[in-house]
Design an enzyme around this catalytic site. Structure first.
Site, PDB file in Angstrom:
ATOM      1  CD  GLU A  57     -12.126   7.409  -5.184  1.00 13.60           C
ATOM      2  OE1 GLU A  57     -11.098   7.779  -5.763  1.00 13.60           O
ATOM      3  OE2 GLU A  57     -13.277   7.619  -5.605  1.00 13.60           O
ATOM      4  CB  CYS A  63      -6.167   7.718  -2.235  1.00 12.92           C
ATOM      5  SG  CYS A  63      -7.563   7.683  -1.186  1.00 12.92           S
TER       6      CYS A  63
HETATM    7  C1  UN1 Z   1      -8.085   9.758   0.998  1.00 16.94           C
HETATM    8  O1  UN1 Z   1      -7.073  10.353   0.638  1.00 16.94           O
HETATM    9  O2  UN1 Z   1      -8.034   8.542   1.172  1.00 16.94           O
HETATM   10  O3  UN1 Z   1      -9.036  15.339   0.659  1.00 16.94           O
HETATM   11  C2  UN1 Z   1      -9.331  10.497   1.274  1.00 16.94           C
HETATM   12  C3  UN1 Z   1      -8.697  14.706   1.626  1.00 16.94           C
HETATM   13  C4  UN1 Z   1      -9.742  14.074   2.527  1.00 16.94           C
HETATM   14  C5  UN1 Z   1     -10.175  12.758   1.966  1.00 16.94           C
HETATM   15  C6  UN1 Z   1      -9.029  11.929   1.507  1.00 16.94           C
HETATM   16  N1  UN1 Z   1     -10.841  14.953   2.711  1.00 16.94           N
HETATM   17  O4  UN1 Z   1      -7.536  14.544   1.882  1.00 16.94           O
END
Ligand code: UN1
Length: 496
Positions: free
Chosen positions: A250, A284
């Site tokens: 990921e 991310c």
């Molecule tokens: C991440 O952005 O590293 O959707 C994870 C979201 C969170 C998970 C993000 N529930 O922003």
């Protein structure tokens, strides 16, 4: 005196073989030393694998519903201690308490989902093409699973890897980011308190190049799950490919929000502030590009600049704070570098572009930053920054917006604000990402849905939801022929 923490290996809390430790400091105030954590090496990983292999024998033989019950208790304990854990997380990671609370909640949701999955873990029974024969599949545990997790979701990401791995019957070794080691320390304490047999979980602190690498290269760790940079993911992928390991990656994102000329602009404004500057842009899934239709471009940009200027920077543990610090110095240096790149590329700096001084000089703060007039295919528009920097791109049509959205190497999430149902459906079809939001920003994934992206964001697997259970279990197929004779599949055709 700051506490010295230990690894959890072989069913006990132990010092690293190196005897060395690294410091964990509060990014909002670097004078605040949280603790010293083990700077472990390959020897600690070897010991963890030996123990985890014993844990695996015990745990894989435990019925899945019983494994699920342990996770239900884990969920209860996380819920009980949610506020206290969120406080520890904000101290070591920096994002505001509402967000670390949400981060723990994602862990709780994942625990309860995994608990019920212990009573499902469906296989299939399908008709055989031959008479008096059963054809079925079921899921087997795989073995020792190695997890390497990042700093930005100190609880959610470890739990969404660990809980499905555990309910599927695997033993787990986790190496959390050296920026947030305290959170996973608390999580392991909770797992043990909830009744997880000690050798089923191992916690090895340390650096990616040593501990992470040792886990990835260990021949008795057949499964690796990694969240982090695309560059590190590529290195891990090479090793796992050579060693025939199962790998879930990921990685990066360069997510865009599209605002069309018929959008509810108040809603879009709230959405972009949250998407771009929540978690100080260190997700991310962060909204790092804003694609505006030319008819609303100037108006929306003005309002956005004013609203973003009003965001309050500060210690995430103070109630009035909207935006916390970046995680460390290197991260702030990177943001500074991209602001220079943006200026060199001729983008127009509308807001921010510098670190605040005064009382915030003791932390790794950086002002919310907005560039307008960003050219598609410029570095600012293409590369992941992982900070509070938003690039605004002007387009003349929906089709152009889709092209701009898709023309990057990453493909995690995307978002479109529109009142036009046809455009909403075209966006869901044409935006080349793992997740598309309609009238919501690029963040907000829910624990019971698959999570992941396309292109350089991932390698085809999903975390969360039902799909992750496939990743952490091996499909076994069984045929039972009770006809009492040899029936040759594909050869002995059965006539109606
Ligand atoms: C991440 O952005 O590293 O959707 C994870 C979201 C969170 C998970 C993000 N529930 O922003």
């Amino acid at each position: 005196m700051a506490k010295t923490f230990k690894n959890f290996i072989g069913g006990e809390w132990v010092a690293p073989a190196t005897g060395a430790h690294f410091e964990n400091r509060n990014p909002a105030n670097t004078a605040d030393l949280i603790g010293r954590f083990p700077d472990s090496d390959r020897r600690d990983v070897d010991a963890a694998v030996r123990s985890a292999r014993r844990g695996f024998v015990l745990w894989s033989g435990t019925p899945a519903p019983v494994r699920g019950d342990v996770l239900r208790r884990v969920g209860d304990l996380l819920a009980e201690r949610k506020d206290a854990i969120a406080d520890v997380m904000t101290r070591e990671m920096g994002k505001v308490l509402a967000e670390t609370g949400g981060d723990v909640q994602e862990g709780i949701d994942t625990a309860y989902y995994a608990a019920t999955e212990g009573r499902r873990l469906f296989g299939h029974v399908v008709p055989s093409e031959l008479r008096s024969k059963w054809a079925m599949s079921y899921r087997r545990p795989i073995g020792v699973v190695g997890l390497i997790t990042p700093f930005n979701f100190p609880m959610a990401i470890p739990t969404w890897k660990m809980f499905p791995a555990l309910v599927c019957g695997n033993a787990v070794i986790i190496k959390p980011s050296e920026d947030v080691p305290h959170t996973v320390h608390l999580l392991v304490e909770i797992l043990l308190e909830a009744g997880l047999p000690p050798e089923v979980i191992q916690l090895v602190h340390g650096r990616g190049e040593t501990v992470g690498r040792a886990l990835v290269e260990h021949p008795q760790v057949p499964v690796i799950s990694f969240t982090g940079s695309t560059e590190t993911g590529a290195l891990i992928g090479e090793t796992c490919g050579r060693m025939h390991k199962r790998l879930s990656l990921e990685m990066g994102g360069k997510n865009a929000m599209i605002v069309m000329d018929d959008a509810d602009l108040d809603l879009a404004l709230e959405g972009v502030l949250w998407g771009a500057f929540g978690t100080t842009g260190q997700r991310c899934t962060a909204t790092s590009r804003l694609i505006l239709h030319r008819k609303i471009h100037d108006r929306f940009l003005r309002r956005l600049g004013d609203a973003a200027e009003g965001l309050r920077l500060g210690d995430g543990r103070q109630e009035r704070t909207d935006v916390g610090p970046l995680i460390h110095e290197a991260s702030r240096d990177k943001v500074e570098r991209y602001v220079e790149i943006g200026q060199e590329e001729g983008a127009d700096l509308v807001l921010g572009g510098k670190a605040p001084g005064g009382r915030l000089a003791d932390g790794w703060f950086y002002r919310p930053t907005i560039f307008a007039g960003v050219r598609p295919r410029s570095r600012l528009e293409q590369e992941e920054i992982f900070g509070p920097v938003l690039s605004v791109i002007r387009v003349s049509s929906f089709d152009e917006a889709v092209r701009v959205n898709n023309d990057v190497r990453y493909g995690l999430s995307s978002s479109v604000y529109t009142g036009d149902v046809d455009l909403a459906f075209r966006a869901m079809r044409d935006l080349d990402n793992g997740i598309t939001y309609v009238n919501a920003p690029t963040i907000g994934a829910e624990a019971h849905m698959p999570f992941g992206g396309v292109k350089a964001t991932g390698n085809g697997h999903r975390e969360g939801g039902w799909e992750v259970y496939d990743f952490y279990s091996e499909t076994k197929v069984c045929y039972v022929d009770y006809s009492g004779r040899l029936q040759r599949a594909q050869i002995d055709a059965v006539l109606p």
